[in-house]
Design a protein around this motif. Structure first.
Motif, PDB file in Angstrom:
ATOM      1  N   ASP A   1       0.846  -1.197   0.000  1.00 39.99           N
ATOM      2  CA  ASP A   1       0.000   0.000   0.000  1.00 39.99           C
ATOM      3  C   ASP A   1       0.875   1.238   0.000  1.00 39.99           C
ATOM      4  O   ASP A   1       1.702   1.424   0.878  1.00 39.99           O
ATOM      5  CB  ASP A   1      -0.907   0.010   1.233  1.00 39.99           C
ATOM      6  CG  ASP A   1      -1.802  -1.207   1.283  1.00 39.99           C
ATOM      7  OD1 ASP A   1      -2.367  -1.541   0.234  1.00 39.99           O
ATOM      8  OD2 ASP A   1      -1.923  -1.804   2.364  1.00 39.99           O
ATOM      9  N   LYS A   2       0.681   2.091  -0.965  1.00 46.43           N
ATOM     10  CA  LYS A   2       1.502   3.296  -1.073  1.00 46.43           C
ATOM     11  C   LYS A   2       0.922   4.476  -0.305  1.00 46.43           C
ATOM     12  O   LYS A   2       1.643   5.376   0.070  1.00 46.43           O
ATOM     13  CB  LYS A   2       1.685   3.689  -2.542  1.00 46.43           C
ATOM     14  CG  LYS A   2       2.403   2.634  -3.345  1.00 46.43           C
ATOM     15  CD  LYS A   2       3.747   2.313  -2.751  1.00 46.43           C
ATOM     16  CE  LYS A   2       4.436   1.214  -3.531  1.00 46.43           C
ATOM     17  NZ  LYS A   2       5.550   0.640  -2.818  1.00 46.43           N
ATOM     18  N   ARG A   3      -0.360   4.476  -0.073  1.00 48.53           N
ATOM     19  CA  ARG A   3      -0.976   5.568   0.677  1.00 48.53           C
ATOM     20  C   ARG A   3      -0.868   5.304   2.170  1.00 48.53           C
ATOM     21  O   ARG A   3      -1.030   4.183   2.638  1.00 48.53           O
ATOM     22  CB  ARG A   3      -2.434   5.735   0.286  1.00 48.53           C
ATOM     23  CG  ARG A   3      -2.557   6.146  -1.158  1.00 48.53           C
ATOM     24  CD  ARG A   3      -3.967   6.436  -1.506  1.00 48.53           C
ATOM     25  NE  ARG A   3      -4.004   6.762  -2.928  1.00 48.53           N
ATOM     26  CZ  ARG A   3      -4.958   7.435  -3.484  1.00 48.53           C
ATOM     27  NH1 ARG A   3      -5.951   7.880  -2.752  1.00 48.53           N
ATOM     28  NH2 ARG A   3      -4.917   7.681  -4.764  1.00 48.53           N
ATOM     29  N   ALA A   4      -0.597   6.352   2.911  1.00 48.69           N
ATOM     30  CA  ALA A   4      -0.356   6.221   4.346  1.00 48.69           C
ATOM     31  C   ALA A   4      -1.572   5.679   5.074  1.00 48.69           C
ATOM     32  O   ALA A   4      -1.456   4.840   5.968  1.00 48.69           O
ATOM     33  CB  ALA A   4       0.062   7.568   4.934  1.00 48.69           C
ATOM     34  N   ARG A   5      -2.763   6.128   4.706  1.00 51.35           N
ATOM     35  CA  ARG A   5      -3.952   5.663   5.429  1.00 51.35           C
ATOM     36  C   ARG A   5      -4.243   4.193   5.152  1.00 51.35           C
ATOM     37  O   ARG A   5      -4.737   3.481   6.016  1.00 51.35           O
ATOM     38  CB  ARG A   5      -5.149   6.543   5.108  1.00 51.35           C
ATOM     39  CG  ARG A   5      -5.562   6.505   3.673  1.00 51.35           C
ATOM     40  CD  ARG A   5      -6.740   7.395   3.410  1.00 51.35           C
ATOM     41  NE  ARG A   5      -7.018   7.336   1.977  1.00 51.35           N
ATOM     42  CZ  ARG A   5      -7.794   8.148   1.361  1.00 51.35           C
ATOM     43  NH1 ARG A   5      -8.388   9.104   2.032  1.00 51.35           N
ATOM     44  NH2 ARG A   5      -7.993   8.037   0.075  1.00 51.35           N
ATOM     45  N   HIS A   6      -3.924   3.710   3.950  1.00 56.37           N
ATOM     46  CA  HIS A   6      -4.105   2.289   3.659  1.00 56.37           C
ATOM     47  C   HIS A   6      -3.111   1.449   4.455  1.00 56.37           C
ATOM     48  O   HIS A   6      -3.447   0.389   4.981  1.00 56.37           O
ATOM     49  CB  HIS A   6      -3.936   2.022   2.166  1.00 56.37           C
ATOM     50  CG  HIS A   6      -5.000   2.660   1.329  1.00 56.37           C
ATOM     51  ND1 HIS A   6      -4.963   2.643  -0.027  1.00 56.37           N
ATOM     52  CD2 HIS A   6      -6.124   3.335   1.661  1.00 56.37           C
ATOM     53  CE1 HIS A   6      -6.010   3.290  -0.518  1.00 56.37           C
ATOM     54  NE2 HIS A   6      -6.728   3.719   0.506  1.00 56.37           N
ATOM     55  N   TYR A   7      -1.879   1.938   4.506  1.00 54.41           N
ATOM     56  CA  TYR A   7      -0.855   1.224   5.281  1.00 54.41           C
ATOM     57  C   TYR A   7      -1.220   1.213   6.761  1.00 54.41           C
ATOM     58  O   TYR A   7      -1.083   0.198   7.436  1.00 54.41           O
ATOM     59  CB  TYR A   7       0.510   1.883   5.063  1.00 54.41           C
ATOM     60  CG  TYR A   7       1.658   1.123   5.688  1.00 54.41           C
ATOM     61  CD1 TYR A   7       2.105  -0.067   5.149  1.00 54.41           C
ATOM     62  CD2 TYR A   7       2.281   1.606   6.837  1.00 54.41           C
ATOM     63  CE1 TYR A   7       3.154  -0.762   5.712  1.00 54.41           C
ATOM     64  CE2 TYR A   7       3.327   0.914   7.414  1.00 54.41           C
ATOM     65  CZ  TYR A   7       3.760  -0.263   6.845  1.00 54.41           C
ATOM     66  OH  TYR A   7       4.792  -0.952   7.418  1.00 54.41           O
ATOM     67  N   GLN A   8      -1.714   2.322   7.277  1.00 56.89           N
ATOM     68  CA  GLN A   8      -2.123   2.399   8.676  1.00 56.89           C
ATOM     69  C   GLN A   8      -3.280   1.436   8.953  1.00 56.89           C
ATOM     70  O   GLN A   8      -3.329   0.797  10.009  1.00 56.89           O
ATOM     71  CB  GLN A   8      -2.529   3.829   9.018  1.00 56.89           C
ATOM     72  CG  GLN A   8      -2.779   4.049  10.477  1.00 56.89           C
ATOM     73  CD  GLN A   8      -3.079   5.507  10.774  1.00 56.89           C
ATOM     74  OE1 GLN A   8      -3.258   6.316   9.865  1.00 56.89           O
ATOM     75  NE2 GLN A   8      -3.139   5.835  12.037  1.00 56.89           N
ATOM     76  N   ALA A   9      -4.184   1.291   8.010  1.00 55.71           N
ATOM     77  CA  ALA A   9      -5.280   0.334   8.164  1.00 55.71           C
ATOM     78  C   ALA A   9      -4.748  -1.097   8.209  1.00 55.71           C
ATOM     79  O   ALA A   9      -5.222  -1.920   8.994  1.00 55.71           O
ATOM     80  CB  ALA A   9      -6.286   0.503   7.036  1.00 55.71           C
TER      81      ALA A   9
END
Length: 100
Positions: free
Chosen positions: A80-88
């Protein structure tokens, strides 16, 4: 606080520059010395650095937690390149660890 009270690291971060930097900033360190540094101190007649073993043991606990989280392939390779996806994904991996 904008700076940590204590830094716990492994022997790879044991150097004069790092220790001096931490002292200048008023940060305590829990970093064991390498054998060559211990021998150098003894040959110069200096005292050995004090290691807070309790703080160093807590570092090991955090390292084991990161290891368990990194067993999730999506976290280890960061698909996941987006921070919020990675945080999820981190949240999901934590839930998988905490739930039976």
């Amino acid at each position: 606080r904008t700076r940590p009270e204590r830094v716990a690291a492994d022997k790879g971060y044991s150097s004069r520059k790092i220790r001096a930097y931490l002292r200048r900033r008023g940060i305590k360190s829990a970093i064991p010395e390498r054998l060559d540094q211990i021998n150098g101190r003894l040959s110069r007649g200096e005292s050995l650095c004090h290691l807070d073993r309790a703080a160093y043991r807590r570092r090991n606990l955090v390292e084991r937690c990161f290891n368990k989280l990194k067993q999730n392939k999506a976290l280890a390779t960061r698909y996941d390149k987006r921070a919020r996806h990675y945080q999820a994904m981190v949240a999901l991996a934590c839930l998988r660890l905490w739930l039976p």
